[in-house]
Design a protein around this motif. Structure first.
Motif, PDB file in Angstrom:
ATOM      1  N   ALA A  55       0.815  -1.212   0.000  1.00 30.42           N
ATOM      2  CA  ALA A  55       0.000   0.000   0.000  1.00 30.42           C
ATOM      3  C   ALA A  55       0.848   1.260   0.000  1.00 30.42           C
ATOM      4  CB  ALA A  55      -0.934   0.002   1.211  1.00 30.42           C
ATOM      5  N   ALA A  56       2.059   1.182   0.574  1.00 30.20           N
ATOM      6  CA  ALA A  56       2.944   2.340   0.639  1.00 30.20           C
ATOM      7  C   ALA A  56       3.817   2.471  -0.605  1.00 30.20           C
ATOM      8  CB  ALA A  56       3.831   2.256   1.877  1.00 30.20           C
ATOM      9  N   GLY A  57       4.157   1.354  -1.221  1.00 32.21           N
ATOM     10  CA  GLY A  57       5.107   1.420  -2.326  1.00 32.21           C
ATOM     11  C   GLY A  57       6.488   1.802  -1.814  1.00 32.21           C
ATOM     12  N   ASP A  58       7.319   2.236  -2.724  1.00 34.37           N
ATOM     13  CA  ASP A  58       8.713   2.544  -2.385  1.00 34.37           C
ATOM     14  C   ASP A  58       8.878   4.029  -2.068  1.00 34.37           C
ATOM     15  OD1 ASP A  58      11.423   2.320  -2.001  1.00 34.37           O
ATOM     16  OD2 ASP A  58      11.912   2.288  -4.147  1.00 34.37           O
ATOM     17  N   VAL A  59       8.200   4.485  -1.009  1.00 30.03           N
ATOM     18  CA  VAL A  59       8.309   5.889  -0.617  1.00 30.03           C
ATOM     19  C   VAL A  59       9.507   6.080   0.302  1.00 30.03           C
ATOM     20  CG1 VAL A  59       5.853   6.379  -0.891  1.00 30.03           C
ATOM     21  CG2 VAL A  59       6.706   5.588   1.316  1.00 30.03           C
ATOM     22  N   ASP A  60       9.949   7.322   0.422  1.00 28.28           N
ATOM     23  CA  ASP A  60      11.055   7.643   1.329  1.00 28.28           C
ATOM     24  C   ASP A  60      10.566   7.931   2.738  1.00 28.28           C
ATOM     25  OD1 ASP A  60      13.153   7.557  -0.698  1.00 28.28           O
ATOM     26  OD2 ASP A  60      12.205   9.357  -1.499  1.00 28.28           O
ATOM     27  N   ALA A  61       9.355   8.464   2.839  1.00 29.15           N
ATOM     28  CA  ALA A  61       8.770   8.769   4.148  1.00 29.15           C
ATOM     29  C   ALA A  61       7.258   8.685   4.044  1.00 29.15           C
ATOM     30  CB  ALA A  61       9.193  10.151   4.636  1.00 29.15           C
ATOM     31  N   LEU A  62       6.647   8.161   5.093  1.00 29.20           N
ATOM     32  CA  LEU A  62       5.202   7.989   5.149  1.00 29.20           C
ATOM     33  C   LEU A  62       4.668   8.621   6.415  1.00 29.20           C
ATOM     34  CD1 LEU A  62       2.429   6.543   4.558  1.00 29.20           C
ATOM     35  CD2 LEU A  62       3.374   4.558   5.741  1.00 29.20           C
ATOM     36  N   SER A  63       3.660   9.476   6.272  1.00 31.95           N
ATOM     37  CA  SER A  63       2.926   9.986   7.435  1.00 31.95           C
ATOM     38  C   SER A  63       1.785   9.012   7.703  1.00 31.95           C
ATOM     39  CB  SER A  63       2.381  11.387   7.147  1.00 31.95           C
ATOM     40  OG  SER A  63       3.406  12.265   6.757  1.00 31.95           O
TER      41      SER A  63
END
Length: 331
Positions: free
Chosen positions: A187-195
């Motif tokens: 669901a997040a994928g390859d993000v650098d930061a997630l809120s």
């Protein structure tokens, strides 16, 4: 019968229990026993090493994450209707010391690789223009639509091609993950930061910034303190988040909220502006119809002149949802 916002939801009993259990002397700030568990718990959840940092609000989570990616002269590509553009009172500019939001288009408030490319293509005059340094996407979007894996991968690819950081606003990340049915990582994928939002989903006052870049996390620690968001009794924030992660309560709550929203959406039929993928329904309704529903005891927000927004939460009464569905169908 309240359909205003999932921010109005009660705190989950297991969160209160965890906070009461944390009410004992311990070391301050992030050094208590509960806070020290966070990195390992999120690493296990996402299946890759990460660092978690807690703040009290989603606005702070979004802005402190972006502040690690963007210089004051830089910009963040986001959707024209993103929360950071429409609903944070200029907080990104404040936390990022003047950095600019570079607005892109996309159906259902979702960014696309093509939409991002159009914004980037317009930055051609070197030092005379604001350079893009990050992309911010919202999972699920402001209209409750979820990014699929292939969409996330396409946005990651354009971020890589242009050396841009990638941030995800996950105020309703749990609802998106529940709808998509896969893992948190998918669901997040390859993000650098997630809120990672918890308050809308049964928390009391704790949001997590999950950094997949440890250097960025170290920078964010200083920025969080400077911004006044390092809480001295951090164990009470950690207790909330750990309680929500335990036995996937965060997913169970999101599934309950989504299920209640589907009842409402079924009653709305072709009045729906967008598919109801999470716990929000956007329903076409004129002023007289809105008044008729309010006269029957339903509370909700007007979204614009054409539609209303109806939001359910983890504790929404399904009987109330059915009543609302029948009332909409009868308009």
């Amino acid at each position: 019968m309240q359909f205003l916002s999932d921010n109005a939801a009660p705190v989950h009993p297991r969160v209160w229990e965890a906070m009461r259990a944390a009410d004992a002397a311990d070391t301050p700030y992030d050094t208590d026993a509960l806070s020290r568990e966070l990195d390992a718990r999120f690493t296990a959840l996402f299946g890759r090493e990460c660092t978690a940092m807690l703040v009290a609000t989603g606005t702070a989570a979004n802005c402190l994450a972006l502040a690690t990616m963007v210089q004051p002269h830089g910009g963040v590509v986001c959707h024209r209707e993103a929360h950071i553009e429409m609903d944070e009172c200029g907080a990104p500019g404040f936390y990022l010391h003047g950095a600019k939001l570079l607005l892109a288009e996309g159906a259902g408030a979702k960014l696309t690789a093509d939409g991002i490319a159009k914004v980037l293509a317009g930055i051609t005059r070197g030092v005379h223009q604001v350079p893009a340094q990050a992309i911010s996407i919202t999972q699920a979007s402001e209209y409750g639509l979820c990014y699929r894996a292939e969409e996330l991968a396409a946005i990651r690819a354009i971020a890589n091609d242009h050396s841009l950081g990638l941030h995800m606003d996950g105020a309703r990340f749990a609802n998106a993950a529940a709808f998509l049915g896969g893992s948190a990582s998918e669901a997040a994928g390859d993000v650098d930061a997630l809120s990672f939002g918890f308050v809308k989903n049964g928390g009391m006052g704790a949001e997590a910034i999950v950094f997949f870049d440890t250097e960025a996390a170290e920078l964010a620690r200083w920025r969080r303190k400077r911004a006044g968001h390092l809480q001295s009794k951090g164990r009470f924030l950690a207790a909330q988040v750990l309680a929500m992660l335990e036995d996937d309560l965060w997913l169970d709550n999101a599934r309950a909220a989504n299920a209640a929203a589907q009842i409402v959406a079924d009653g709305a039929g072709d009045r729906l502006v967008h598919p109801a993928e999470i716990n929000e329904s956007f329903v076409r309704m004129d002023a007289g119809e809105r008044a008729a529903l309010r006269d029957q005891g339903f509370a909700f927000y007007d979204w614009d002149e054409t539609c209303v927004r109806l939001v359910t939460h983890w504790a929404s009464d399904h009987d109330d949802a059915h009543k609302l569905a029948r009332a909409i169908a009868a308009l």
